[in-house]
Write a protein that holds these residues in place. Structure first.
Motif, PDB file in Angstrom:
ATOM      1  N   GLY A 552       0.795  -1.219   0.000  1.00  0.00           N
ATOM      2  CA  GLY A 552       0.000   0.000   0.000  1.00  0.00           C
ATOM      3  C   GLY A 552       0.826   1.266   0.000  1.00  0.00           C
ATOM      4  O   GLY A 552       0.278   2.356   0.076  1.00  0.00           O
ATOM      5  N   GLY A 554       2.434   2.445  -2.462  1.00  0.00           N
ATOM      6  CA  GLY A 554       2.273   3.152  -3.727  1.00  0.00           C
ATOM      7  C   GLY A 554       3.229   2.660  -4.797  1.00  0.00           C
ATOM      8  O   GLY A 554       3.423   3.323  -5.819  1.00  0.00           O
ATOM      9  N   LYS A 555       3.798   1.482  -4.604  1.00  0.00           N
ATOM     10  CA  LYS A 555       4.774   0.974  -5.571  1.00  0.00           C
ATOM     11  C   LYS A 555       4.110   0.665  -6.915  1.00  0.00           C
ATOM     12  O   LYS A 555       4.573   1.108  -7.965  1.00  0.00           O
ATOM     13  N   SER A 556       3.005  -0.092  -6.846  1.00  0.00           N
ATOM     14  CA  SER A 556       2.325  -0.429  -8.100  1.00  0.00           C
ATOM     15  C   SER A 556       1.797   0.825  -8.782  1.00  0.00           C
ATOM     16  O   SER A 556       1.711   0.887 -10.008  1.00  0.00           O
ATOM     17  N   THR A 557       1.440   1.811  -7.973  1.00  0.00           N
ATOM     18  CA  THR A 557       0.936   3.046  -8.547  1.00  0.00           C
ATOM     19  C   THR A 557       2.011   3.716  -9.408  1.00  0.00           C
ATOM     20  O   THR A 557       1.724   4.254 -10.476  1.00  0.00           O
TER      21      THR A 557
END
Ligand SMILES: Nc1ncnc2c1ncn2[C@@H]1O[C@H](COP(=O)(O)OP(=O)(O)O)[C@@H](O)[C@H]1O
Ligand SMILES: [Mg+2]
Lengths: 764, 169
Positions: A552, A554-557
């Motif tokens: 959560g 924000g890496k994938s973001t």
């Protein structure tokens, strides 16, 4: 800056607020007691002033003056508040369930500035951001051009603020016109349809005239002009019938073809619109439902154009033709016939509407039923594992019972209403027969106003042409609405402006070397909740960047932003120095590949799935890529090898196996920039090690952004960044980060090492 | 269950260990008697539809849980009302008692309603999915901006209002 009504401006001036030098002005919609109102807030160097008031356009009493003068705006001030700015440290939005509380954090205590509903949330959150910037820099940020969330044509806000589409400006007539481009290509066929419709209708009006009026009054009456020529008349009637049938057949053939093509064209347009639409469009709704909807909508349109419209045209023309002939022959009797027509139509119309309502309810229950079934079947493993069969059966029974109740209701309603309506139509017919019979006898007695026997026969056979299709007309008008809805939904998708799109002259640099720069990038999925906060980093071409952070963080973001599934909010992302927004989407998609946490396998063979991004890849290339990704061996263990069909039954492949397939997919694409988003998260440590060598090979000399949970995966990264809550908290090489005694990375690393030791795996 | 208890107990808050008060500006604050926290009190109901007097979580500004009030009756009498009022503000939802018009246009519905706070207009997308049915008789309507409106009792609606939403419930 936002315009304030004159009257409000005066009130502020009265209170001594220097409105000319206001930093900003915003409007909210509720009092502190949560009653709807107009609240204006003015922020000046001195403080924040809010005026709560009610504005109404009150009509003038005197009707005489009212006509001349515009209604007078009436302003009722409910409340006024003022908070000095020097006390305020910051301003925050506190989210309540149906609204927002704007709170000023002052020294010592918090003060409520105002309450507003969620309608104002975007504005208030951006005010808080602007105010923070003002506190930091001393200059109030320029008011950004408000993202157009209003329809340019009617000025009303869009129902879905994220999508530039206004249903109000796409009403019925316009909709039909929009269909024109789809129909234009078939103008010749459509001309034939109209022609045949005209012929059929004409013949249908003519035949009763011949077999009724002409037969009795001219052929069978000694005084008639065609007395005795029975054979001739029969031949003419038969001929007319033949022509009508022929026209009907041609009509059906052409219509079937054209509507099939048009519906195909429509579907094609929609699915190609899908490609243009941004990713956000799909994540914000249920894709499965969307697809079903589109398919049913296209079907609805097909039936409408194939069955409804031609039949409507034929019957409509017939009705007009019949009316003309009747009123010319015998106006009085025609009036008697046509008088009850509107009533019959309305009767059918309301009956249909009632039945449709029942059907809609039935549909709702049935879809709940199917969703329960698919829920249970899909989750059968869980149901069995927790032995919940009995409860599930009970749930199922409840819905099944309401379905059967609804079915009974429909059956009863349709079996009683329709026969009653039909009886009514027949009664109308008897009245007409009675009146007509009386008029024939008057005619025979040569009394005034009488009619001939042929005329009566004509009218009686026309009766079925008039009343027969009423049932259909009523149905048609009800269907018309749902067809419009279907059309509307389809155009809604086709015409939605994608928020991510190529700019006018996008740059296509040809070869991309792969330097990636994030320059103060900020982003939020929902207003007010920044998922990415001003992140900057650079990855040189051919280097590997590791991204570490909690779930959560924000890496994938970051990966979503780099692949431009979403647009950055502020700051910029550059590839080889070109802003992502200037780079053509095609160049971007061709050069960036992502292996993500979730893998999707399409229906088809493994071979097709692996070469998804490069359908022209040879078998040798596919096998080489699979070897590199470590999936060659297990593919061979399947009886059908690379021809194994997947996508139908996901259980065939484990999570780790699917991930390896998607790695093979990426390898085959050979992109300049590769993003590995926890690409090995579902594999056990040993398998991961096995393909680590392969991954090292692939990432050499290729810009790679590697996101991982297991820090050991990132050993080869040239450079690491650590994210926490959307912020970059650390950056450096692995040695540098480990050297920080209490650094986030160092702590995480130690924890993981210990965990590994505990389960008996030692990392070097 | 015992194992669960020991790891997932959370900190129970009762009249013994916490004191609530209102700031001069009317905002709820709390002080734990052991001094581990004092400041603004942010409350969240764990079961906002069913249990409005139980399982009230107390959080700090960063939404981290400080403790949980198992039921309001555990608190001192004077604190109970303060907490109730604060919950009322946070969970405030206009209550619809009359539906004036409800028009559907292409799946999106426009509502004009009378609520306890006056007349309101709003737009609901995907109407069928935007109704949260709490019980057979009670439901919430979510509009496109995420505002909620409550219909406390479907049965209590007048016939004309009820016939307007009948299809969606
Ligand atoms: N489509 C979305 N809409 C709204 N919020 C989202 C969406 N996707 C992710 N988020 C939120 O953004 C935050 C960051 O998510 P993500 O980048 O997936 O984290 P990570 O990959 O580091 O685990 C999370 O709090 C998540 O809930
Ligand atoms: Mg992730």
């Amino acid at each position: 800056m936002r315009k304030i009504p004159e009257a409000i401006r005066d009130k502020f001036l009265e209170k001594g607020i220097k409105i000319e030098s206001a930093l900003t002005v915003f409007k909210t919609d509720s009092t502190n007691d949560r009653v709807p109102c107009d609240a204006y807030s003015v922020v000046t160097e001195e403080g924040i002033a809010t005026l709560f008031c009610l504005m109404a356009l009150r009509k003038r009493r005197s009707a005489f003056f009212a006509r001349r003068k515009a209604p007078e705006p009436v302003l009722e001030v409910l409340d006024f508040s003022f908070t000095p700015l020097d006390k305020i440290r910051s301003i925050v939005c506190e989210e309540l369930i149906t609204g927002i509380r704007l709170v000023a954090r002052c020294d010592g205590e918090d003060r409520v500035l105002l309450y507003a509903t969620n309608h104002c949330s975007k504005a208030l959150f951006s005010f808080c951001d602007d105010f923070a910037a003002y506190r930091e820099t001393g200059a109030y940020p320029e008011q950004k051009e408000e993202k157009v969330s209003r329809c340019p044509r009617c000025g009303k806000p869009y129902p879905d603020p994220d999508r530039a589409y206004c249903p109000r400006c796409n009403r019925s007539v316009g909709l039909m016109f929009k269909l024109m481009p789809f129909l234009k290509r078939y103008w010749l066929q459509i001309f034939f349809v109209l022609l045949t419709v005209l012929i059929t209708a004409g013949m249908d009006v003519l035949t009763p005239y011949l077999s009724g009026k002409v037969l009795y009054d001219e052929v069978l009456t000694p005084a008639g002009t065609l007395y005795g020529k029975v054979l001739f008349l029969v031949a003419v009637v038969a001929g007319a019938n033949l022509v009508a049938s022929l026209a009907e057949v041609i009509n059906a053939l052409v219509v079937a073809k054209v509507s099939a093509f048009v519906s195909y064209d429509l579907k094609k347009t929609i699915f190609s619109a899908f490609e243009r639409l941004s990713y956000g469009f799909f994540t914000s709704r249920h894709t499965g439902k969307l697809l079903t909807q589109i398919n049913t909508d296209a079907e609805t349109l097909y039936t409408f154009f194939c069955d409804g419209l031609p039949y409507f045209l034929t019957n409509g023309l017939q009705l007009v033709g019949v009316a003309v002939v009747m009123f010319i022959t015998q106006p009085l009797l025609s009036l008697v016939i046509f008088l009850p027509l509107p009533l019959v139509f309305l009767g059918y119309f309301f009956a249909m509407r009632y039945l449709k309502r029942l059907h809609a309810e039935n549909y709702n229950i049935s879809s709940r039923f199917t969703s329960i079934i698919s829920d249970v079947l899909g989750g059968m493993r869980v149901v069995k594992a927790f032995s919940r069969e009995k409860e599930e059966v009970k749930r199922f029974e409840g819905v099944a019972r309401s379905i059967s109740a609804s079915n009974v209701q429909i059956a009863v309603a349709s079996r009683t209403i329709m026969p009653l309506l039909n009886l009514w139509v027949r009664l109308t017919a008897y009245v007409i027969w009675g009146v007509g019979g009386y008029l024939v006898i008057r005619g025979a007695a040569n009394a005034g106003g009488g009619i001939s026997f042929g005329t009566l026969m004509l009218f009686i056979s026309y009766l079925s042409l008039i009343y027969g299709p009423m049932n259909f007309f009523a149905d048609f008008f009800a269907d018309f609405a749902s067809s419009l809805n279907a059309l509307q939904r389809l155009f809604e998708i086709v015409e939605t402006e994608p928020d991510v799109k190529d700019k006018e002259n996008p740059v296509d640099p040809g070869i991309i070397r792969g330097k990636v720069e994030f320059d103060h990038v900020s982003f939020s999925y929902v207003p007010g909740k920044k998922t990415i906060k001003s992140i900057s980093f650079t990855v040189d071409a051919g280097e590997t960047l590791g991204i570490v952070g909690h779930t959560g963080a924000g890496k994938s973001t970051l990966a979503n932003l780099l692949t431009r599934l979403y647009e950055v909010e502020s700051g910029a992302i550059r590839i080889d120095g070109i802003d992502l927004r200037d780079l053509s989407l095609k160049a971007l998609r061709d050069n960036v590949a992502i292996v993500s946490q979730e893998t999707y396998l399409f229906r088809g063979s493994l071979m097709d799935n692996i070469r998804y991004a490069r359908p022209d890849a040879t078998a040798d290339e596919v096998i080489a890529a699979s070897r590199a990704a470590g999936c060659h061996e297990f593919i061979l263990s399947f009886p059908d090898g690379y021809d194994t069909m997947v996508g139908y039954d996901k259980k065939l492949l484990s999570g780790g196996e699917m991930q390896r397939i998607s790695i093979a997919r990426a390898i085959l694409k050979d992109p300049a920039i590769l993003i590995l988003d926890e690409a090995t998260s579902a594999m056990d440590t040993r398998t991961e090690r096995q393909i680590q060598a392969a991954l090292t090979e692939i990432t050499r000399n290729r810009t790679t952004i590697s996101i991982a949970h297991r820090l050991s995966t990132l050993r080869d990264a040239n450079h690491l960044i650590v994210l926490e809550n959307g912020e970059k908290v650390e950056e450096g090489t692995q040695e540098e980060l480990l050297a920080k005694e209490n650094g986030v990375y160092a702590v995480l690393y130690r924890l993981q090492m210990e965990a590994m030791k505990n389960i008996g795996i030692e990392e070097n | 269950m015992n194992a669960l208890n020991s790891v997932a107990q959370g900190r129970p808050l009762t009249g013994e260990n916490c004191r609530f008060s209102l700031s001069p500006q009317g905002l709820l604050t709390v002080a734990l008697t052991d001094g581990s926290y004092s400041g603004r009190a942010y409350l969240s109901l764990a079961f906002p539809f069913q249990l409005t007097e139980e399982y009230v979580a107390l959080q700090n500004e960063d939404k981290e849980e400080i403790g949980m009030i198992r039921r309001l009756s555990d608190l001192r009498e004077e604190d109970r009302d303060l907490v109730r009022d604060a919950l009322k503000i946070k969970y405030f939802t206009p209550k619809i008692y009359k539906i004036l018009t409800l028009t559907e246009r292409f799946g999106t519905t426009r509502w004009a309603v009378e609520t306890d706070k006056g007349k309101m207009n709003f737009v609901v997308k995907d109407t069928y999915k935007s109704l949260i049915r709490v019980s057979a008789d009670r439901l919430f309507v979510c509009d496109i901006d995420g505002c909620r409106y409550e219909i406390e009792s479907l049965k209590a609606l007048d016939r004309r209002s009820y016939s307007k939403i009948e299809l969606y419930v």
